[in-house]
Design a protein around this motif. Structure first.
Motif, PDB file in Angstrom:
ATOM      1  N   LEU A 158      -2.301  -7.667  10.933  1.00  0.00           N
ATOM      2  CA  LEU A 158      -1.105  -7.452  11.741  1.00  0.00           C
ATOM      3  C   LEU A 158      -0.675  -8.743  12.424  1.00  0.00           C
ATOM      4  CD1 LEU A 158       0.922  -5.336  12.854  1.00  0.00           C
ATOM      5  CD2 LEU A 158      -0.646  -5.029  14.781  1.00  0.00           C
ATOM      6  N   PHE A 185      -7.565   1.583   0.406  1.00  0.00           N
ATOM      7  CA  PHE A 185      -7.823   1.274   1.813  1.00  0.00           C
ATOM      8  C   PHE A 185      -7.861   2.571   2.617  1.00  0.00           C
ATOM      9  CE2 PHE A 185      -7.551  -3.261   1.889  1.00  0.00           C
ATOM     10  CZ  PHE A 185      -6.611  -3.636   0.941  1.00  0.00           C
ATOM     11  N   ILE A 200      -6.735  -1.163  -5.268  1.00  0.00           N
ATOM     12  CA  ILE A 200      -7.587  -1.241  -4.082  1.00  0.00           C
ATOM     13  C   ILE A 200      -7.245  -0.047  -3.194  1.00  0.00           C
ATOM     14  CG2 ILE A 200      -8.283  -2.600  -2.085  1.00  0.00           C
ATOM     15  CD1 ILE A 200      -7.409  -5.085  -3.578  1.00  0.00           C
ATOM     16  N   MET A 221       1.131 -12.524   0.823  1.00  0.00           N
ATOM     17  CA  MET A 221       1.998 -11.356   0.713  1.00  0.00           C
ATOM     18  C   MET A 221       2.333 -10.921   2.135  1.00  0.00           C
ATOM     19  SD  MET A 221       3.434  -8.964  -1.210  1.00  0.00           S
ATOM     20  CE  MET A 221       2.634  -8.246  -2.662  1.00  0.00           C
ATOM     21  N   TYR A 247       2.901  -7.459   8.573  1.00  0.00           N
ATOM     22  CA  TYR A 247       1.535  -7.819   8.243  1.00  0.00           C
ATOM     23  C   TYR A 247       1.539  -9.016   7.290  1.00  0.00           C
ATOM     24  CZ  TYR A 247      -0.157  -3.187   9.809  1.00  0.00           C
ATOM     25  OH  TYR A 247      -0.477  -2.061  10.541  1.00  0.00           O
ATOM     26  N   GLN A 269      -0.975 -10.516   4.234  1.00  0.00           N
ATOM     27  CA  GLN A 269      -2.126 -10.122   3.418  1.00  0.00           C
ATOM     28  C   GLN A 269      -2.440 -11.225   2.424  1.00  0.00           C
ATOM     29  OE1 GLN A 269      -1.669  -6.799   0.665  1.00  0.00           O
ATOM     30  NE2 GLN A 269      -3.733  -6.085   1.150  1.00  0.00           N
ATOM     31  N   SER A 286      -6.171  -9.930  -1.632  1.00  0.00           N
ATOM     32  CA  SER A 286      -6.706  -8.571  -1.694  1.00  0.00           C
ATOM     33  C   SER A 286      -7.522  -8.191  -0.464  1.00  0.00           C
ATOM     34  CB  SER A 286      -7.557  -8.374  -2.956  1.00  0.00           C
ATOM     35  OG  SER A 286      -6.794  -8.641  -4.099  1.00  0.00           O
ATOM     36  N   GLN A 287      -7.354  -8.927   0.612  1.00  0.00           N
ATOM     37  CA  GLN A 287      -7.977  -8.533   1.875  1.00  0.00           C
ATOM     38  C   GLN A 287      -7.148  -7.423   2.507  1.00  0.00           C
ATOM     39  OE1 GLN A 287      -8.299 -11.997   4.357  1.00  0.00           O
ATOM     40  NE2 GLN A 287      -9.252 -13.213   2.763  1.00  0.00           N
ATOM     41  N   ALA A 288      -7.670  -6.830   3.551  1.00  0.00           N
ATOM     42  CA  ALA A 288      -6.891  -5.852   4.302  1.00  0.00           C
ATOM     43  C   ALA A 288      -5.689  -6.539   4.951  1.00  0.00           C
ATOM     44  CB  ALA A 288      -7.755  -5.194   5.367  1.00  0.00           C
ATOM     45  N   PRO A 289      -4.586  -5.838   5.114  1.00  0.00           N
ATOM     46  CA  PRO A 289      -3.438  -6.427   5.813  1.00  0.00           C
ATOM     47  C   PRO A 289      -3.815  -6.831   7.233  1.00  0.00           C
ATOM     48  CG  PRO A 289      -2.831  -4.373   4.724  1.00  0.00           C
ATOM     49  CD  PRO A 289      -4.314  -4.469   4.653  1.00  0.00           C
ATOM     50  N   PHE A 328       4.554   1.641   4.116  1.00  0.00           N
ATOM     51  CA  PHE A 328       4.748   0.240   3.778  1.00  0.00           C
ATOM     52  C   PHE A 328       5.896   0.028   2.800  1.00  0.00           C
ATOM     53  CE2 PHE A 328       1.198  -2.113   5.579  1.00  0.00           C
ATOM     54  CZ  PHE A 328       0.348  -1.095   5.959  1.00  0.00           C
ATOM     55  N   PRO A 357       0.834  -1.205   0.000  1.00  0.00           N
ATOM     56  CA  PRO A 357       0.000   0.000   0.000  1.00  0.00           C
ATOM     57  C   PRO A 357       0.869   1.256   0.000  1.00  0.00           C
ATOM     58  CG  PRO A 357      -0.758  -1.582   1.646  1.00  0.00           C
ATOM     59  CD  PRO A 357       0.567  -2.066   1.166  1.00  0.00           C
ATOM     60  N   LEU A 378       3.924  -7.942   4.357  1.00  0.00           N
ATOM     61  CA  LEU A 378       4.200  -6.509   4.263  1.00  0.00           C
ATOM     62  C   LEU A 378       4.884  -6.027   5.533  1.00  0.00           C
ATOM     63  CD1 LEU A 378       0.694  -5.473   2.910  1.00  0.00           C
ATOM     64  CD2 LEU A 378       2.823  -5.394   1.602  1.00  0.00           C
ATOM     65  N   GLY A 400       6.527  -5.301  -0.182  1.00  0.00           N
ATOM     66  CA  GLY A 400       6.005  -6.634   0.104  1.00  0.00           C
ATOM     67  C   GLY A 400       6.885  -7.759  -0.416  1.00  0.00           C
TER      68      GLY A 400
END
Lengths: 111, 111
Positions: B45, A88, A86, B88, B35, B37, B40-43, B102, A43, B90, B105
């Motif tokens: 933690l 966020f 995407i 992925m 993180y 991931q 394509s979901q949110a990272p 960030f 990101p 991050l 990745g």
């Protein structure tokens, strides 16, 4: 814990159109962050907002910190194919050193 | 340019074979995050370091470990990768707990 919701979940638009997406929470955030993530990349921070009511621009992108401190909006004007990705929203949580992320809005731009 | 660097960008490992991912930063930020991931979901933690203080998320599997030998470097060790660990990874940093930056990745494949 704090949660962020984003809408729409995904959107398909024509090149040249304007885009609007939002991020909401049931709790107050003191900072709002907007990121763009392209496939296979991390990101990238686009805009950071620090004060309720603040309106900040970064090129064709404009974001606003909602006056209730529970929402934020991101607008993209005159979309181009490289806007695909995407988006966020995120913010630092109120309890410690972590950040809360929304689920993202997937943007597709049709030529 | 100040930045967050991750190596390698792509890593292939065998099921059960330990793997280490690395992150370095030139921002001199005192907080570093890892993180995970997927799709394509949110990272999500895994853990973070505030200076030398290690903070593990409650739901991070024991299979994941981290080291931060100095301010600039942080490592993610996966002791026995399973197929479900393909994702992925991050790395991110924060200097003021208001903004987070960030790296690009590392895409981990487990065969």
């Amino acid at each position: 814990g704090q949660q962020l919701n984003q809408s729409p979940q995904s959107m398909f638009i024509q090149e040249g159109e304007d885009v609007s997406m939002n991020c909401t929470s049931s709790s107050i955030f003191n900072t709002w962050l907007w990121y763009k993530q392209e496939p296979g990349e991390g990101p990238v921070l686009l805009i950071a907002l620090y004060k309720a009511g603040e309106l900040t621009s970064n090129g064709r992108l404009t974001a606003q910190f909602g006056i209730t401190r529970k929402d934020s909006f991101l607008n993209i004007s005159a979309s181009i194919p490289s806007d695909v990705g995407i988006y966020f929203c995120a913010g630092p949580d109120n309890y410690g050193q972590n950040f809360v992320f929304g689920p993202g809005t997937r943007l597709s731009v049709l030529p | 340019d100040a930045m967050v660097i991750q190596n390698p960008r792509y890593q292939v490992t065998q099921f059960g074979k330990p793997v280490t991912l690395s992150c370095s930063q030139t921002l001199n930020h005192n907080v570093m995050y890892w993180y995970q991931q997927k799709s394509s979901q949110a990272p999500k933690l895994l853990f973070h370091y505030y200076d030398k203080d290690f903070n593990n998320e409650a739901d991070t599997p024991d299979n994941f470990q981290s080291r931060r030998p100095n301010t600039s470097f942080c490592f993610l060790d996966i002791r026995s990768p399973g197929l479900g660990d393909a994702a992925m990874y991050l790395c991110a940093t924060s200097g003021n707990l208001e903004e987070q930056y960030f790296g690009p990745g590392t895409r981990l494949t487990v065969t």
